[in-house]
Design a protein around this motif. Structure first.
Motif, short mmCIF file in Angstrom:
data_model
loop_
_atom_site.label_atom_id
_atom_site.label_comp_id
_atom_site.label_asym_id
_atom_site.label_seq_id
_atom_site.Cartn_x
_atom_site.Cartn_y
_atom_site.Cartn_z
N ASN A 69 -62.81 -75.73 77.39
CA ASN A 69 -63.11 -75.31 76.02
C ASN A 69 -63.51 -76.53 75.22
O ASN A 69 -62.96 -77.61 75.42
CB ASN A 69 -61.88 -74.67 75.35
CG ASN A 69 -61.42 -73.43 76.07
OD1 ASN A 69 -62.22 -72.65 76.56
ND2 ASN A 69 -60.12 -73.25 76.16
N GLU B 99 -67.97 -66.79 75.28
CA GLU B 99 -66.66 -66.55 74.68
C GLU B 99 -66.39 -67.63 73.64
O GLU B 99 -66.34 -68.83 73.94
CB GLU B 99 -65.58 -66.60 75.76
CG GLU B 99 -64.19 -66.34 75.25
CD GLU B 99 -63.16 -66.43 76.36
OE1 GLU B 99 -61.99 -66.69 76.02
OE2 GLU B 99 -63.50 -66.27 77.53
N ARG B 100 -66.25 -67.19 72.40
CA ARG B 100 -65.95 -68.10 71.30
C ARG B 100 -64.71 -67.61 70.58
O ARG B 100 -64.55 -66.41 70.36
CB ARG B 100 -67.10 -68.18 70.30
CG ARG B 100 -68.26 -68.96 70.81
CD ARG B 100 -69.29 -69.17 69.72
NE ARG B 100 -70.32 -70.08 70.19
CZ ARG B 100 -71.24 -70.60 69.41
NH1 ARG B 100 -71.28 -70.29 68.13
NH2 ARG B 100 -72.14 -71.41 69.90
N THR B 101 -63.88 -68.56 70.21
CA THR B 101 -62.64 -68.24 69.50
C THR B 101 -62.65 -68.97 68.17
O THR B 101 -62.81 -70.20 68.15
CB THR B 101 -61.41 -68.68 70.32
OG1 THR B 101 -61.51 -68.08 71.62
CG2 THR B 101 -60.12 -68.29 69.66
N PRO B 102 -62.48 -68.26 67.05
CA PRO B 102 -62.44 -68.96 65.76
C PRO B 102 -61.14 -69.75 65.63
O PRO B 102 -60.10 -69.36 66.16
CB PRO B 102 -62.51 -67.84 64.73
CG PRO B 102 -62.02 -66.64 65.44
CD PRO B 102 -62.34 -66.82 66.90
N VAL B 103 -61.24 -70.86 64.94
CA VAL B 103 -60.07 -71.68 64.62
C VAL B 103 -59.98 -71.75 63.11
O VAL B 103 -60.93 -72.17 62.44
CB VAL B 103 -60.19 -73.10 65.23
CG1 VAL B 103 -59.00 -73.95 64.83
CG2 VAL B 103 -60.31 -73.02 66.74
N TRP B 104 -58.87 -71.30 62.60
CA TRP B 104 -58.67 -71.25 61.16
C TRP B 104 -57.72 -72.36 60.75
O TRP B 104 -56.80 -72.70 61.46
CB TRP B 104 -58.08 -69.90 60.75
CG TRP B 104 -58.97 -68.76 61.11
CD1 TRP B 104 -58.94 -68.04 62.26
CD2 TRP B 104 -60.03 -68.24 60.34
NE1 TRP B 104 -59.92 -67.09 62.25
CE2 TRP B 104 -60.61 -67.19 61.07
CE3 TRP B 104 -60.56 -68.55 59.08
CZ2 TRP B 104 -61.68 -66.44 60.60
CZ3 TRP B 104 -61.62 -67.80 58.62
CH2 TRP B 104 -62.17 -66.77 59.37
N GLN C 230 -65.18 -77.65 71.06
CA GLN C 230 -65.57 -77.19 69.73
C GLN C 230 -67.09 -77.03 69.70
O GLN C 230 -67.82 -77.84 70.27
CB GLN C 230 -65.15 -78.21 68.65
CG GLN C 230 -63.68 -78.42 68.54
CD GLN C 230 -63.16 -79.53 69.45
OE1 GLN C 230 -63.89 -80.10 70.24
NE2 GLN C 230 -61.88 -79.82 69.36
N HIS D 280 -65.25 -73.06 65.66
CA HIS D 280 -65.01 -72.20 66.81
C HIS D 280 -64.83 -73.06 68.06
O HIS D 280 -65.40 -74.16 68.15
CB HIS D 280 -66.19 -71.26 67.05
CG HIS D 280 -66.26 -70.13 66.09
ND1 HIS D 280 -66.75 -70.26 64.81
CD2 HIS D 280 -65.88 -68.84 66.20
CE1 HIS D 280 -66.69 -69.11 64.19
NE2 HIS D 280 -66.17 -68.22 65.00
N ILE D 281 -64.07 -72.53 68.99
CA ILE D 281 -63.93 -73.11 70.32
C ILE D 281 -64.79 -72.27 71.25
O ILE D 281 -64.76 -71.05 71.18
CB ILE D 281 -62.46 -73.04 70.80
CG1 ILE D 281 -61.54 -73.82 69.88
CG2 ILE D 281 -62.32 -73.49 72.24
CD1 ILE D 281 -61.77 -75.30 69.90
N GLU D 282 -65.55 -72.93 72.11
CA GLU D 282 -66.40 -72.21 73.04
C GLU D 282 -65.98 -72.55 74.47
O GLU D 282 -65.68 -73.70 74.79
CB GLU D 282 -67.86 -72.61 72.83
CG GLU D 282 -68.82 -71.83 73.69
CD GLU D 282 -70.26 -72.01 73.23
OE1 GLU D 282 -71.01 -71.03 73.31
OE2 GLU D 282 -70.63 -73.12 72.81
N THR D 283 -65.95 -71.52 75.33
CA THR D 283 -65.58 -71.71 76.72
C THR D 283 -66.83 -71.97 77.55
O THR D 283 -67.86 -71.32 77.37
CB THR D 283 -64.85 -70.45 77.25
OG1 THR D 283 -63.68 -70.24 76.46
CG2 THR D 283 -64.46 -70.61 78.71
#
Length: 163
Positions: A125, A147-152, A127, A2-5
């Motif tokens: 941002n 705010e976290r965004t998954p990275v696939w 990881q 995940h990427i975290e802001t």
């Protein structure tokens, strides 16, 4: 992964030790190949910027500075403007210099530049598994926004036989 802001309100900089022989200057087109080498040293392939990507990003950045240690390029920071302030797109330093104050000095240099432009907020941002970067950013007063965004990643299989 995940990427975290992270976000920093205010431009306060913690006390940091100076690094003898360290200087900063704006990035030049001629630097991009070396910056891509530093990227390759510090990031897995899916996270790296190529020299071409950095060349394309340069005109869109409002802050793109390199760090030189005794005249040798050892890191850089790239920032873009946002509605609320700045976004630190990338800060990277040669691996052999981690923990020696170069990243702190480079981040302080970037924040000084934001403050000179009258900015009061900065985001970035990183990881969630990049603990060294999180330590640096927290030291400077950045806090996770939640705010976290998954990275696939799609794994490709090798196929055998004729088509």
């Amino acid at each position: 992964n995940h990427i975290e802001t992270y976000r920093k309100d205010g431009m306060a900089i913690p006390p940091i030790e100076s690094v003898p022989g360290l200087a900063f200057r704006p990035a030049k087109l001629a630097d991009m190949t070396i910056l891509a080498e530093i990227e390759a040293e510090g990031f897995a392939p899916r996270w790296r910027y190529s020299a071409d990507s950095l060349r394309l990003a340069r005109p869109q950045a409002f802050s793109f500075e390199v760090a030189l240690l005794d005249g040798v390029l050892v890191g850089y920071q790239l920032s873009t403007p946002t509605e609320m302030g700045a976004h630190l797109v990338r800060l990277v330093v040669r691996l052999w210099l981690h923990g020696r104050g170069v990243g702190s000095a480079l981040l302080a240099q970037a924040i000084d530049g934001y403050q000179a432009r009258g900015l009061t907020h900065v985001t970035l941002n990183t990881q969630v598994d990049n603990k060294p970067s999180q330590i640096l950013y927290r030291k400077f007063g950045f806090v996770p926004t939640g705010e976290r965004t998954p990275v696939w990643t799609k794994q490709m299989r090798e196929t055998c036989g004729a088509l």
